[in-house]
Design a protein around this motif. Sequence first.
Motif, PDB file in Angstrom:
ATOM      1  N   LEU A 173      54.659   6.675  12.107  1.00  0.00           N
ATOM      2  CA  LEU A 173      53.621   5.664  12.323  1.00  0.00           C
ATOM      3  C   LEU A 173      52.255   6.323  12.394  1.00  0.00           C
ATOM      4  O   LEU A 173      52.009   7.180  13.246  1.00  0.00           O
ATOM      5  CB  LEU A 173      53.870   4.885  13.608  1.00  0.00           C
ATOM      6  N   VAL A 174      51.357   5.913  11.500  1.00  0.00           N
ATOM      7  CA  VAL A 174      49.992   6.435  11.430  1.00  0.00           C
ATOM      8  C   VAL A 174      49.023   5.315  11.784  1.00  0.00           C
ATOM      9  O   VAL A 174      49.182   4.171  11.343  1.00  0.00           O
ATOM     10  CB  VAL A 174      49.690   6.994  10.025  1.00  0.00           C
ATOM     11  N   LEU A 175      48.004   5.638  12.571  1.00  0.00           N
ATOM     12  CA  LEU A 175      47.011   4.663  13.010  1.00  0.00           C
ATOM     13  C   LEU A 175      45.708   4.797  12.226  1.00  0.00           C
ATOM     14  O   LEU A 175      45.264   5.907  11.917  1.00  0.00           O
ATOM     15  CB  LEU A 175      46.708   4.845  14.499  1.00  0.00           C
ATOM     16  N   ALA A 176      45.113   3.647  11.934  1.00  0.00           N
ATOM     17  CA  ALA A 176      43.765   3.600  11.358  1.00  0.00           C
ATOM     18  C   ALA A 176      43.120   2.333  11.886  1.00  0.00           C
ATOM     19  O   ALA A 176      43.143   1.282  11.241  1.00  0.00           O
ATOM     20  CB  ALA A 176      43.813   3.602   9.839  1.00  0.00           C
ATOM     21  N   ALA A 177      42.570   2.417  13.099  1.00  0.00           N
ATOM     22  CA  ALA A 177      42.106   1.211  13.795  1.00  0.00           C
ATOM     23  C   ALA A 177      40.875   1.536  14.634  1.00  0.00           C
ATOM     24  O   ALA A 177      40.491   2.693  14.794  1.00  0.00           O
ATOM     25  CB  ALA A 177      43.226   0.662  14.684  1.00  0.00           C
ATOM     26  N   GLY A 178      40.255   0.486  15.181  1.00  0.00           N
ATOM     27  CA  GLY A 178      39.174   0.664  16.150  1.00  0.00           C
ATOM     28  C   GLY A 178      37.853   1.100  15.573  1.00  0.00           C
ATOM     29  O   GLY A 178      37.094   1.809  16.234  1.00  0.00           O
TER      30      GLY A 178
END
Length: 398
Positions: A348-353
């Motif tokens: 799981l990779v995040l790209a948020a905020g």
Amino acid sequence: MHAQTIGRRGGPSETPDIDRLPDRADVAVIGAGLIGLSIAWRLACAGLAVAVIERGRAGDGASLAATGMLAAAAEHEPGGEILSPLCLESQRLWHPFRDELEAESGLTIDYRREGTLVIALGRDEVERLRFRHDLQRRDHLAVEWLSGPAVRTREPGLRPTVTAGLFCPDDHQVDPARVMAALRQAFRRAGGRLIEETAVTALVREAGRVTGIETKAGSLRAGIVVLASGAWAGEGSLVPDLALPVRPLKGQSMALQMTPRSGSLAHVVWTEQVHMAPKGDGSLIVGATVEETGFDPHLTAGGVFALLEGARRALPGVEEMQVSGIWSGFRPTSDDDAPILGEALPGLVLAAGHHRNGYLLAPVTAEAVSTLILHGETLPVAAPFGVARFARASGVPA
């Protein structure tokens, strides 16, 4: 719940997509906003099988509600020295990003390089503008101090009460509707699948690793899942054990139509109340309110009044402009107003905020996430923005 609009400027497509959820993909991207589609396009161009799953229509949350400013200098605030290198690198990447996107989509994105003016109206605002200028110079940003007459030479339509200004020559702009249309086209031409009106209900985990997603349309197995669902990334229903510190920050904006009688602007112009961005189709985007109202999309009389009064205070010609659209959207804001990038769990990779800097940071985010997925490497400029920083700040072991 999605943003509310009255005649918002057009999105990528008005026809339903025919893509269906595949059984498998190399990468599943949750969220078809600017960030999600930018990442997906880069990965699809690298030869991966990529599926983007969107709960509504592409760009519904913030991407089509944004103004499209690439404002590394104008957006710079106290404490921004940590974020500044990421912003400047993305600003540098925007030129090749634009060229490739326009070439591969066959569409133009109205990239405008006139620069940005940040202006002061009255003596009190001049002092605050000098503070901003000192901060920008200390952090080595490209900026020029202008007298009031020098500002009005560049923009004759502004009021005589403009007493000073900053010119940020590298702060350019794009048209969000055109960018989203181009990303959709380029991604699908690269073989990507875009599945809209399909909510992701759960992550599939096996032996401690995220291996796919569940949706109301079925399940999808994926080697990597990218969470790029904007303001919804912090809802917690998908990854309750992460408790991502991302929340919606509502903004209301409007489009006015410039005419020879009303006059026009050539630059993006910021005041302490609003920003105004002229687009190639003759519209002037005025934004944006900042409201902590959760996912309440409603347009309000107070918000519309604040936009019009803020614009009229600097540009009297707005009184002659036709109102062609009013809308709201939800900025995806983290607890420190900086993006959250990188692996959160195995698979799981995040790209948020991304807060107010989604358009500015799209190229470097796409570069960072695609480099991580394709090569297992973290870009040095993106290293400070992992989710572990919030655990460290609270004293909880990362």
